[in-house]
Design an enzyme around this catalytic site. Structure first.
Site, PDB file in Angstrom:
ATOM      1  N   GLU A 267       6.546   3.195  -0.083  1.00 59.76           N
ATOM      2  CA  GLU A 267       7.402   2.208   0.583  1.00 59.76           C
ATOM      3  C   GLU A 267       8.824   2.257   0.043  1.00 59.76           C
ATOM      4  OE1 GLU A 267       5.734  -1.765   0.912  1.00 59.76           O
ATOM      5  OE2 GLU A 267       7.743  -2.609   1.044  1.00 59.76           O
TER       6      GLU A 267
ATOM      7  N   LYS B  61       1.558  -9.658  -2.465  1.00 60.58           N
ATOM      8  CA  LYS B  61       1.667  -8.251  -2.031  1.00 60.58           C
ATOM      9  C   LYS B  61       2.874  -7.608  -2.730  1.00 60.58           C
ATOM     10  CE  LYS B  61       2.826  -4.724   0.865  1.00 60.58           C
ATOM     11  NZ  LYS B  61       4.070  -3.957   0.946  1.00 60.58           N
TER      12      LYS B  61
ATOM     13  N   ASP C 243      -7.597   2.668 -11.266  1.00 66.15           N
ATOM     14  CA  ASP C 243      -8.246   2.304 -10.002  1.00 66.15           C
ATOM     15  C   ASP C 243      -7.534   1.085  -9.408  1.00 66.15           C
ATOM     16  OD1 ASP C 243      -9.919   1.328  -8.040  1.00 66.15           O
ATOM     17  OD2 ASP C 243     -11.758   1.644  -9.176  1.00 66.15           O
TER      18      ASP C 243
ATOM     19  N   HIS D 126      16.289  -3.242   2.187  1.00 65.99           N
ATOM     20  CA  HIS D 126      15.129  -2.525   2.689  1.00 65.99           C
ATOM     21  C   HIS D 126      15.523  -1.515   3.764  1.00 65.99           C
ATOM     22  CE1 HIS D 126      10.986  -2.297   4.357  1.00 65.99           C
ATOM     23  NE2 HIS D 126      10.731  -2.351   3.078  1.00 65.99           N
TER      24      HIS D 126
END
Ligand code: MEV
Length: 451
Positions: free
Chosen positions: A87, A284, A300, A397
């Site tokens: 991202e 998130k 993991d 962004h």
């Protein structure tokens, strides 16, 4: 795409055979796709074999960017943190937050606990008090039978820290657990824990079968499953940043003062505590940082994520994992997060870049890595909320996303220069970039100036 056919014995095919089957059955341009899949193989066949052996039916490698976050000060040590993430703007955002806190005391972090959990779930028909009375002997039998597995870990200071018998029959008829707690030192410990649990389940069956005063029915244990729990609330790290409010400086080119910023920031954190839609997005953002370092260090990330989200809902409603407050003029922002990670075993030493990542971090212990990972998550969270309560997220962004759009539209180097300059002070969107490129491409006159 051609109509998929059932394939048998696929796993037995050679890698080239698998690719052949795949491209012939699913693509209209098989030769080209086969070449592309092979182009992502490692140059060194030995290294490629390592990747092939990680999983099954591997035909190629899937690349993701490997970036670094420099200047992350955690407890006075400066780290350059490896991050694997696709991202755009995540690494840039974390880097800018790390730099922001560099002259304000950096990130502080402490390990609260490092315990992991596993359970033997079993079905048993009998008088619980009889089993409970025998539990001290059962516990000893489990400790003895698992000793060959725990010996090495015990030498490193770990092993089984607790064994409990849990009566769950009020929730499900005849359902009980042996719940075990572990200290796995620098390893994540999944294989270690699962091996112990499976051995413990055998011991449980044997032990119960040998109890002469038990009825025939009581002598039988039906083991349902033995598995670690990825919910590790007792493998917890706390990380924070703090400074006097006025030291936060100004925002939006001097248009927002420190007090206004701190007020909006704390309010945004409160909203993430009370509204699950915001909490999910907020968390998130934290995992943007955490997963990226977990991946880069061969950990993991699915286990880490599932645990983090359960922890965020530990009191019955899903909430932000981070908090902020202003007390006596001091701004404080912190994150409590369970992180069951390792710096030895698993992929950490097998994946060539995971190994380099750990080297880059100075070969940290699992505890040190917990602190680095959570500081990266907090830095990420700070950067996201800072943008949200000031300029908005899209400014930074979309600037980063611009390169993705340009690559997608196959812009030439010359076009990239012109587009970057044009969008320096404009809102970036896919349509705006595409339209501008179309104008550029349709215009044969190089005399026109694009501003
Ligand atoms: C985007 O990947 C993450 C953010 O949405 C996080 C947040 O809103 O806090 C920017």
């Amino acid at each position: 795409m051609k109509k998929p056919k059932i394939v048998s014995g696929f796993s037995k095919l050679s890698k080239r055979g698998k690719i052949r089957w795949l491209v012939e059955n699913f693509f209209s341009n098989p030769e080209e796709v086969a070449r592309e899949l092979k182009s992502f193989w490692y140059g060194d066949p030995q290294k490629q074999k390592i990747f092939d052996d990680f999983s099954e039916n591997t035909v190629s490698n899937f690349y993701l960017p490997y970036g670094v976050l420099p200047n992350l000060d955690v407890n006075g040590t400066l780290y350059c943190v490896p991050m694997v993430i696709e991202e755009s703007s995540v690494v840039a955002a974390a880097s800018s937050a790390a730099k922001f806190w560099l002259d304000k005391g950096g990130f502080k972090s402490e390990i609260i606990s490092t315990q992991k959990i596993g359970q033997v779930h079993f079905d048993w028909k009998g008088d619980f008090d009889k089993l409970d009375a025998l539990f001290p002997s059962l516990k000893k039998a489990i400790a003895d039978s698992t000793e060959p597995i725990t010996r090495n870990m015990q030498e490193r200071g770990g092993g089984i820290s607790n064994i409990e018998l849990v009566n769950m029959s009020h929730l499900e008829e005849n359902y009980y657990q042996i719940k075990m707690t572990f200290e796995t030192c620098d390893s994540m410990g999944a294989n270690f824990i699962n091996s112990i649990l499976e051995e413990a389940s055998r011991t449980l069956s044997l032990f119960v079968g040998q109890q002469e005063h038990f009825t025939e029915e009581e002598k039988k244990v039906n083991i349902i499953m033995s598995i670690l729990s990825n919910y590790t609330p007792e493998c917890l790290v706390r990380t924070w940043v703090e400074c006097p409010v006025e030291d936060l400086g100004t925002f939006e080119n001097g248009n927002m003062d420190a007090e206004t910023f701190a007020f909006k920031f704390v309010k945004a954190l409160k909203i993430a505590q009370i509204d699950i839609h915001r909490a999910t997005t907020h968390n998130k953002g934290i995992f943007n940082g955490i997963d990226a370092v977990a991946l880069a260090t061969g950990n993991d990330f699915r286990a880490i994520e599932s645990c983090g989200h359960t922890y965020a809902a530990r009191d019955g409603s899903y909430k932000s994992l981070s908090y902020a407050e202003i007390i006596d003029g001091k701004f404080r922002f912190w994150l409590d997060i369970p992180l069951a990670i390792g710096t030895v075993g698993g992929l950490t030493s097998l994946h060539p870049l995971a190994k380099r990542s750990l080297e880059m971090l100075g070969k940290p212990s699992a505890k040190e890595l917990m602190m680095i990972i959570s500081a990266t998550g907090l830095a990420q969270n700070f950067a996201a909320v800072r943008s949200l309560v000031t300029t908005g997220i899209q400014q930074g962004h979309m600037k980063m996303h611009l390169m993705n759009i340009l690559n997608h539209l196959e812009a030439t180097e010359k076009e990239i220069i012109l587009v970057l300059s044009h969008f320096k002070d404009k809102i970036v969107s896919f349509t705006a970039v595409r339209d501008f490129l179309t104008i550029l491409r349709n215009n044969t006159s190089s005399e026109i100036k694009y501003t």
